[in-house]
Write an enzyme that holds these catalytic residues in place. Sequence first.
Site, PDB file in Angstrom:
ATOM      1  N   ASN A  93       0.800  -1.223   0.000  1.00 42.56           N
ATOM      2  CA  ASN A  93       0.000   0.000   0.000  1.00 42.56           C
ATOM      3  C   ASN A  93       0.835   1.276   0.000  1.00 42.56           C
ATOM      4  OD1 ASN A  93      -2.428   1.800   0.729  1.00 42.56           O
ATOM      5  ND2 ASN A  93      -1.037   2.098   2.450  1.00 42.56           N
ATOM      6  N   SER A 144      -4.151   2.788  -8.550  1.00 43.39           N
ATOM      7  CA  SER A 144      -4.959   4.002  -8.672  1.00 43.39           C
ATOM      8  C   SER A 144      -5.682   3.996 -10.016  1.00 43.39           C
ATOM      9  CB  SER A 144      -4.059   5.242  -8.591  1.00 43.39           C
ATOM     10  OG  SER A 144      -4.772   6.413  -8.918  1.00 43.39           O
ATOM     11  N   TYR A 157       3.408  10.152 -11.280  1.00 41.32           N
ATOM     12  CA  TYR A 157       2.492   9.331 -10.490  1.00 41.32           C
ATOM     13  C   TYR A 157       1.709   8.383 -11.393  1.00 41.32           C
ATOM     14  CZ  TYR A 157      -1.255   8.078  -7.238  1.00 41.32           C
ATOM     15  OH  TYR A 157      -2.147   7.386  -6.459  1.00 41.32           O
ATOM     16  N   SER A 160       3.911   5.634 -12.624  1.00 40.57           N
ATOM     17  CA  SER A 160       4.247   4.657 -11.585  1.00 40.57           C
ATOM     18  C   SER A 160       3.096   3.690 -11.341  1.00 40.57           C
ATOM     19  CB  SER A 160       4.631   5.378 -10.288  1.00 40.57           C
ATOM     20  OG  SER A 160       3.511   5.978  -9.663  1.00 40.57           O
ATOM     21  N   LYS A 161       1.882   4.184 -11.354  1.00 45.60           N
ATOM     22  CA  LYS A 161       0.735   3.317 -11.096  1.00 45.60           C
ATOM     23  C   LYS A 161       0.436   2.412 -12.295  1.00 45.60           C
ATOM     24  CE  LYS A 161      -0.086   4.546  -6.874  1.00 45.60           C
ATOM     25  NZ  LYS A 161       0.141   3.598  -5.769  1.00 45.60           N
ATOM     26  N   ILE A 190     -10.060   9.367  -2.865  1.00 40.56           N
ATOM     27  CA  ILE A 190     -10.493   8.859  -1.561  1.00 40.56           C
ATOM     28  C   ILE A 190     -10.153   9.906  -0.507  1.00 40.56           C
ATOM     29  CG2 ILE A 190     -10.295   6.971   0.099  1.00 40.56           C
ATOM     30  CD1 ILE A 190     -11.389   6.072  -2.623  1.00 40.56           C
TER      31      ILE A 190
END
Length: 260
Positions: A93, A144, A157, A160-161, A190
């Site tokens: 996580n 994500s 980001y 990376s996801k 979230i």
Amino acid sequence: MPDLREKVAIITGASSGIGKGTAVEFAQLGAHLALTGRNQENLQATAKACVEAGSPEDKILLVTGDICDEEVRINLVDQTVQKFGRIDVLVNNAGSFMRGTLETTAMADYDRIMDVNVRSVVRLTQLCIPHLTKTKGAIVNVSSVNGIRGFSGCLAYCMSKSALDQFTRCVALEQASKQIRVNSVNPGVITTEIFRRAGLNDEEKHAKYMEHHKTTHPLGRVGDVSEVAKTIAFLASSDASFITGALVSVDGGRHAFCPR
């Protein structure tokens, strides 16, 4: 409810947000917990919440440190096995969010995002595989919607996801013969502190940001940590025994949304 009684679960990034919510959810379901995070005070607060949720104190292991540190990763795995005798579940996580376009992203920041969101996951998973092989365990990666869809303004980001999602698919195939299941959850926006830590720490701007994103999710709201945690628990449990290599969107439909 999923049954995680006496399952030994490593959860990274457990000091806040989705990691903390997942730890509490696992505690309610009877798991033994090995929790790691950088902030010792927050990690202890997570442990306290897990005890309040029903976990005995002696069934919680805390390892404080940066998951990008090889010594921390090795200690986490070794101490988990020493304390509990095995590893049944790995929840990758820990992650970092950063804004930036192609022109504005410094390579040092790019390297840091890739180190946290991808490299540390690959290495920790390598360390856990021998133990998960013995238990025919499960891995859940926290990705994500940004791994599925392109968004401007957070290039590193998103990259990376997307890499993490492909890691999920490939490792699921590689480990299937060992009966190790590997899946991802792909949350939308979230309610956590991740956006504040990324620089959106002005309360008014943060409130406007969250209010705006009610319109970017077809269900008309942002998500709650518990909704992601429950999905992770399901994928980690025997209820998901025939699911591997899946990217499970927990995003109110955002992955399917095309503005008109």
